[in-house]
Design a protein around this motif. Structure first.
Motif, PDB file in Angstrom:
ATOM      1  N   TYR A 146       0.840  -1.207   0.000  1.00 59.92           N
ATOM      2  CA  TYR A 146       0.000   0.000   0.000  1.00 59.92           C
ATOM      3  C   TYR A 146       0.872   1.253   0.000  1.00 59.92           C
ATOM      4  O   TYR A 146       0.609   2.203  -0.738  1.00 59.92           O
ATOM      5  CB  TYR A 146      -0.937  -0.036   1.207  1.00 59.92           C
ATOM      6  CG  TYR A 146      -1.738   1.213   1.410  1.00 59.92           C
ATOM      7  CD1 TYR A 146      -2.666   1.635   0.470  1.00 59.92           C
ATOM      8  CD2 TYR A 146      -1.574   1.978   2.556  1.00 59.92           C
ATOM      9  CE1 TYR A 146      -3.405   2.798   0.661  1.00 59.92           C
ATOM     10  CE2 TYR A 146      -2.313   3.126   2.761  1.00 59.92           C
ATOM     11  CZ  TYR A 146      -3.218   3.539   1.812  1.00 59.92           C
ATOM     12  OH  TYR A 146      -3.949   4.681   1.997  1.00 59.92           O
ATOM     13  N   CYS A 147       1.927   1.251   0.804  1.00 60.39           N
ATOM     14  CA  CYS A 147       2.821   2.417   0.883  1.00 60.39           C
ATOM     15  C   CYS A 147       3.531   2.692  -0.438  1.00 60.39           C
ATOM     16  O   CYS A 147       3.852   3.838  -0.739  1.00 60.39           O
ATOM     17  CB  CYS A 147       3.845   2.226   1.998  1.00 60.39           C
ATOM     18  SG  CYS A 147       3.135   2.345   3.653  1.00 60.39           S
ATOM     19  N   THR A 148       3.766   1.658  -1.225  1.00 59.43           N
ATOM     20  CA  THR A 148       4.399   1.870  -2.525  1.00 59.43           C
ATOM     21  C   THR A 148       3.425   2.462  -3.533  1.00 59.43           C
ATOM     22  O   THR A 148       3.842   3.128  -4.478  1.00 59.43           O
ATOM     23  CB  THR A 148       5.009   0.579  -3.095  1.00 59.43           C
ATOM     24  OG1 THR A 148       3.985  -0.372  -3.312  1.00 59.43           O
ATOM     25  CG2 THR A 148       6.064   0.009  -2.169  1.00 59.43           C
ATOM     26  N   ARG A 149       2.126   2.226  -3.334  1.00 57.26           N
ATOM     27  CA  ARG A 149       1.099   2.722  -4.262  1.00 57.26           C
ATOM     28  C   ARG A 149       0.606   4.129  -3.928  1.00 57.26           C
ATOM     29  O   ARG A 149       0.222   4.887  -4.811  1.00 57.26           O
ATOM     30  CB  ARG A 149      -0.118   1.793  -4.271  1.00 57.26           C
ATOM     31  CG  ARG A 149       0.073   0.469  -4.917  1.00 57.26           C
ATOM     32  CD  ARG A 149      -1.260  -0.276  -5.091  1.00 57.26           C
ATOM     33  NE  ARG A 149      -2.167  -0.200  -3.963  1.00 57.26           N
ATOM     34  CZ  ARG A 149      -2.216  -1.050  -2.942  1.00 57.26           C
ATOM     35  NH1 ARG A 149      -1.359  -2.052  -2.893  1.00 57.26           N
ATOM     36  NH2 ARG A 149      -3.110  -0.911  -1.993  1.00 57.26           N
ATOM     37  N   VAL A 150       0.566   4.462  -2.642  1.00 56.54           N
ATOM     38  CA  VAL A 150      -0.085   5.699  -2.201  1.00 56.54           C
ATOM     39  C   VAL A 150       0.893   6.528  -1.379  1.00 56.54           C
ATOM     40  O   VAL A 150       1.561   6.008  -0.477  1.00 56.54           O
ATOM     41  CB  VAL A 150      -1.357   5.377  -1.372  1.00 56.54           C
ATOM     42  CG1 VAL A 150      -2.032   6.646  -0.896  1.00 56.54           C
ATOM     43  CG2 VAL A 150      -2.327   4.541  -2.190  1.00 56.54           C
ATOM     44  N   ARG A 151       0.948   7.815  -1.693  1.00 56.81           N
ATOM     45  CA  ARG A 151       1.854   8.725  -0.982  1.00 56.81           C
ATOM     46  C   ARG A 151       1.382   9.015   0.420  1.00 56.81           C
ATOM     47  O   ARG A 151       0.194   8.941   0.721  1.00 56.81           O
ATOM     48  CB  ARG A 151       1.992  10.021  -1.777  1.00 56.81           C
ATOM     49  CG  ARG A 151       2.607   9.806  -3.150  1.00 56.81           C
ATOM     50  CD  ARG A 151       2.554  11.056  -3.993  1.00 56.81           C
ATOM     51  NE  ARG A 151       3.258  12.142  -3.382  1.00 56.81           N
ATOM     52  CZ  ARG A 151       4.441  12.596  -3.787  1.00 56.81           C
ATOM     53  NH1 ARG A 151       5.025  12.037  -4.822  1.00 56.81           N
ATOM     54  NH2 ARG A 151       5.026  13.588  -3.179  1.00 56.81           N
ATOM     55  N   ARG A 152       2.308   9.412   1.274  1.00 58.55           N
ATOM     56  CA  ARG A 152       1.998   9.728   2.660  1.00 58.55           C
ATOM     57  C   ARG A 152       1.064  10.939   2.755  1.00 58.55           C
ATOM     58  O   ARG A 152       0.116  10.943   3.498  1.00 58.55           O
ATOM     59  CB  ARG A 152       3.286  10.005   3.424  1.00 58.55           C
ATOM     60  CG  ARG A 152       3.041  10.373   4.871  1.00 58.55           C
ATOM     61  CD  ARG A 152       4.310  10.725   5.568  1.00 58.55           C
ATOM     62  NE  ARG A 152       4.981   9.507   6.003  1.00 58.55           N
ATOM     63  CZ  ARG A 152       6.198   9.485   6.502  1.00 58.55           C
ATOM     64  NH1 ARG A 152       6.894  10.585   6.606  1.00 58.55           N
ATOM     65  NH2 ARG A 152       6.735   8.351   6.888  1.00 58.55           N
ATOM     66  N   TRP A 153       1.363  11.976   2.017  1.00 59.34           N
ATOM     67  CA  TRP A 153       0.555  13.201   2.071  1.00 59.34           C
ATOM     68  C   TRP A 153      -0.312  13.315   0.823  1.00 59.34           C
ATOM     69  O   TRP A 153      -1.473  13.030   0.850  1.00 59.34           O
ATOM     70  CB  TRP A 153       1.439  14.432   2.284  1.00 59.34           C
ATOM     71  CG  TRP A 153       1.966  14.501   3.681  1.00 59.34           C
ATOM     72  CD1 TRP A 153       3.168  14.031   4.126  1.00 59.34           C
ATOM     73  CD2 TRP A 153       1.298  15.014   4.822  1.00 59.34           C
ATOM     74  NE1 TRP A 153       3.274  14.223   5.471  1.00 59.34           N
ATOM     75  CE2 TRP A 153       2.137  14.838   5.939  1.00 59.34           C
ATOM     76  CE3 TRP A 153       0.056  15.613   5.026  1.00 59.34           C
ATOM     77  CZ2 TRP A 153       1.792  15.236   7.217  1.00 59.34           C
ATOM     78  CZ3 TRP A 153      -0.291  16.019   6.305  1.00 59.34           C
ATOM     79  CH2 TRP A 153       0.573  15.833   7.385  1.00 59.34           C
ATOM     80  N   LEU A 154       0.223  13.813  -0.241  1.00 61.27           N
ATOM     81  CA  LEU A 154      -0.556  13.963  -1.495  1.00 61.27           C
ATOM     82  C   LEU A 154       0.276  13.547  -2.691  1.00 61.27           C
ATOM     83  O   LEU A 154       1.421  13.548  -2.712  1.00 61.27           O
ATOM     84  CB  LEU A 154      -1.010  15.404  -1.704  1.00 61.27           C
ATOM     85  CG  LEU A 154      -2.125  15.884  -0.799  1.00 61.27           C
ATOM     86  CD1 LEU A 154      -2.427  17.354  -1.066  1.00 61.27           C
ATOM     87  CD2 LEU A 154      -3.398  15.087  -0.970  1.00 61.27           C
TER      88      LEU A 154
END
Length: 153
Positions: A145-153
């Motif tokens: 999930y962390c590789t697909r979606v950024r922490r902020w935007l």
């Protein structure tokens, strides 16, 4: 774990920063802006932030997992749908936008430091420990999930 990690609820942090922004606004320098457009822009940014934050909270409730930021180790589900396809932290993004809207409304230079202070504090003392807890709970699923979606935007 550092002492401040998960000790001060993020809404309290945001409130303290908002109060500091209001206090700092008294020192200027003030930014030239017409009142109505400034107020409308500030309110629009804050409302957008509230909507993004609410979307995150609603997604957590639908997944029947904790929304309590003080106990990320009690998460019962990894939420990756809805707003969570755009940002891993929509509630914090939303609060940051509310603070930015407040800074625009205050129309002074120093309050613009408020959203920056919030992002720095929350990233270090809230998000990093949450990420450690979620990694322990959800392992490879969370890493993917962390590789697909950024922490902020």
């Amino acid at each position: 774990m550092n002492w401040p990690e998960h000790r001060i609820p993020p809404p309290v942090v945001a409130l303290l920063i908002a109060l500091a922004m209001w206090w700092l606004a008294g020192f200027g320098p003030w930014l030239p802006a017409a009142t109505l457009p400034r107020v409308l822009l500030g309110c629009a940014i804050a409302l957008l932030g509230g909507a993004i934050s609410s979307a995150g909270s609603i997604a957590f409730r639908r997944a029947r997992t904790t929304v309590n930021p003080m106990t990320p180790d009690k998460a019962s589900a990894l939420v990756t749908r809805g707003i969570y396809t755009r940002t891993r932290n929509p509630m914090y993004v939303g609060v940051t936008l509310v603070l930015l809207g407040w800074a625009v409304y205050l129309c002074a230079l120093w309050p613009l430091l408020g959203p920056v202070a919030f992002v720095l504090y929350i990233s270090h003392f809230q998000i990093a420990p949450e990420e450690r807890a979620l990694s322990k709970l959800f392992g490879a699923d969370y890493a993917a999930y962390c590789t697909r979606v950024r922490r902020w935007l």
